[in-house]
Scaffold this active site. Structure first.
Site, PDB file in Angstrom:
ATOM      1  N   SER A   1      -9.665  -0.943   7.193  1.00  0.00           N
ATOM      2  CA  SER A   1      -9.112  -0.767   5.856  1.00  0.00           C
ATOM      3  C   SER A   1      -8.462  -1.996   5.246  1.00  0.00           C
ATOM      4  O   SER A   1      -8.112  -1.994   4.072  1.00  0.00           O
ATOM      5  CB  SER A   1      -8.108   0.387   5.857  1.00  0.00           C
ATOM      6  OG  SER A   1      -8.767   1.612   6.065  1.00  0.00           O
TER       7      SER A   1
ATOM      8  N   SER B   1      -9.392   1.475   3.139  1.00  0.00           N
ATOM      9  CA  SER B   1      -8.594   2.294   2.246  1.00  0.00           C
ATOM     10  C   SER B   1      -7.498   1.518   1.508  1.00  0.00           C
ATOM     11  O   SER B   1      -6.839   2.062   0.615  1.00  0.00           O
ATOM     12  CB  SER B   1      -7.940   3.436   3.041  1.00  0.00           C
ATOM     13  OG  SER B   1      -7.063   2.922   4.041  1.00  0.00           O
TER      14      SER B   1
ATOM     15  N   LYS C   1       0.849  -1.194   0.000  1.00  0.00           N
ATOM     16  CA  LYS C   1       0.000   0.000   0.000  1.00  0.00           C
ATOM     17  C   LYS C   1       0.884   1.243   0.000  1.00  0.00           C
ATOM     18  O   LYS C   1       1.934   1.276   0.658  1.00  0.00           O
ATOM     19  CB  LYS C   1      -0.896  -0.040   1.235  1.00  0.00           C
ATOM     20  CG  LYS C   1      -1.905   1.082   1.366  1.00  0.00           C
ATOM     21  CD  LYS C   1      -2.741   0.860   2.618  1.00  0.00           C
ATOM     22  CE  LYS C   1      -3.820   1.910   2.823  1.00  0.00           C
ATOM     23  NZ  LYS C   1      -4.642   1.634   4.032  1.00  0.00           N
TER      24      LYS C   1
END
Length: 406
Positions: A147, A123, A46
């Site tokens: 997330s 996210s 990420k």
């Protein structure tokens, strides 16, 4: 330490990224050690993890432009490289990770291969998309309010939120200090466990679960068809463990726990980023903009009251568990919503309903694993197991046993 590659061709140009999962402006790849327990596997990280020589984008162009390249690679990433895995790229995140939808106003929405036409969740949207779509074997994400867990449910893959503090957050863009964890996704249960062996890296024993706790109030929050779809997973978990007990987690109601969570979360986020926002004046997309505006208005008195409530919640959760207990609950109150669902619907009602389930582990710093053991209308639906703090390995061992039965 190897430098990140930004060459054109397969990695630099990303011709294989049919899903829009990888970052382009700051794309980087890193070769692994070539040997080790993860040799032959590929992963993505990420875009909140430092990669030496590369800048973090944090889901917002202003952040990318206003921060220098990292001097060293984040320890969590380096551990995976040292274990032999190759990093295929950096993946998209929702803006400043302050959303659960997976939609980014600036960079778009990664494709959910398991549910075409529906959001991947966020996210850690790009990481989940890349794993679900087979672009990598596993991927790193972060989880504050859900997330990792929510995208895992929406995309039909495994995802874990480890115990708070269990995996290093050094070299990770800050969001909140009392909720953030680094987690990961995988399609395969054995790969999922192999990553655990590297990132947790301890010799603690995995105690055998003795009792499955069925969270009545959590299942009461979801529609009947969702609860029915999860019933076989509940039965399978109870069968593997050997016994089941029905409990109520929150006598005061889980939506109230979410309110406590979001006040503390907002205070910590604003404390971390108010100065940068004031200086850089970034453009935020719908939902993110309003959430930051609200965070800026949370008062010291409100957060202090919320911290007192949190203390009582942690005490309540601790009283629920006995040694060998594992709690089960829905990961999400629904399958992935359509990509064209109204922003207000996704950023308010859908978020609040999901967070009423997801806040339990976050408030108490507990490990939670979301398993792809159910579906509804042909779409993935995650089933979650939550353990006392520090029982990450117990949950992962149980997850392997459950996944082997499917």
């Amino acid at each position: 330490m190897p430098s990140p590659s930004t060459s054109s061709g397969q990695t630099g140009g990303l011709p294989y990224d049919r899903l829009g999962a990888f970052c382009r402006e700051n794309h980087a790849v890193l070769p692994g050690a070539g040997q080790g327990p993860l040799a032959g596997l590929t992963f993505a990280a990420k875009d909140v993890f430092d990669i030496a020589g590369s800048r973090i984008g944090f889901g917002n162009p202003a952040w990318l432009e206003s921060h220098p390249p990292a001097a060293i690679t984040a320890p969590a990433v380096q551990l995976l490289l040292d274990a032999g895995a190759d990093m295929a790229g950096k993946t998209l995140t929702d803006e400043i990770t302050y959303s659960l939808s997976g939609q980014n106003f600036h960079y778009g929405t990664p494709v959910n291969s398991a549910a075409p036409g529906r959001i991947p969740g966020g996210s850690s949207s790009g990481s989940a998309s890349a794993v679900a779509g087979g672009l990598v074997d596993f991927a790193l994400g972060t989880d504050c309010g859900g997330s990792v867990r929510l995208p895992a449910s929406y995309c039909g893959i495994l995802g874990i939120r480890p115990s708070h503090g269990r995996v290093s957050l050094e070299g990770v863009a800050p969001f909140t200090w009392s909720f953030d964890v680094a987690g990961w996704f995988a399609r395969d249960a054995d790969v999922f466990a192999s990553v655990d062996d590297v990132l947790l890296d301890d010799e603690s024993e995995s105690h055998t679960p003795r009792r499955l706790l069925y969270a009545l109030d959590a299942f009461d929050l979801v529609d009947r068809d969702v609860a029915d779809a999860l019933a076989p997973a509940v039965e399978a978990a109870a069968g593997v463990i050997g016994s089941r007990a029905d409990i109520t987690i929150s006598p005061d109601g889980l939506p109230g726990w979410y309110e406590t969570f979001r006040v503390i979360q907002a205070w910590e986020i604003w404390s971390n980023h108010a100065a940068w926002i004031g200086e850089a004046k970034p453009e935020f997309g719908p939902g993110i903009r309003e959430r930051f505006e609200w965070a800026s208005r949370v008062t010291q008195a409100e957060v202090e009251a919320a911290r007192i409530r949190r203390g009582a919640i942690v005490e309540r959760i601790g009283s629920v568990f006995e040694e060998g207990d594992v709690l089960c609950l829905p990961t999400s109150p629904r399958v992935a919503p359509p990509v064209d669902a109204p922003t207000d619907e996704l950023e308010n009602r859908v978020r609040a309903q999901a967070m009423s389930l997801l806040c339990v582990a976050g408030l108490a710093g507990l490990p939670q694993v979301s398993l792809p053991l159910a579906s509804l209308g042909g779409l993935p639906l995650g089933f979650s197991l939550v353990g006392p703090r520090g029982t990450d390995r117990q949950l992962l061992a149980l997850s392997q046993r459950l996944m082997a039965r499917t």
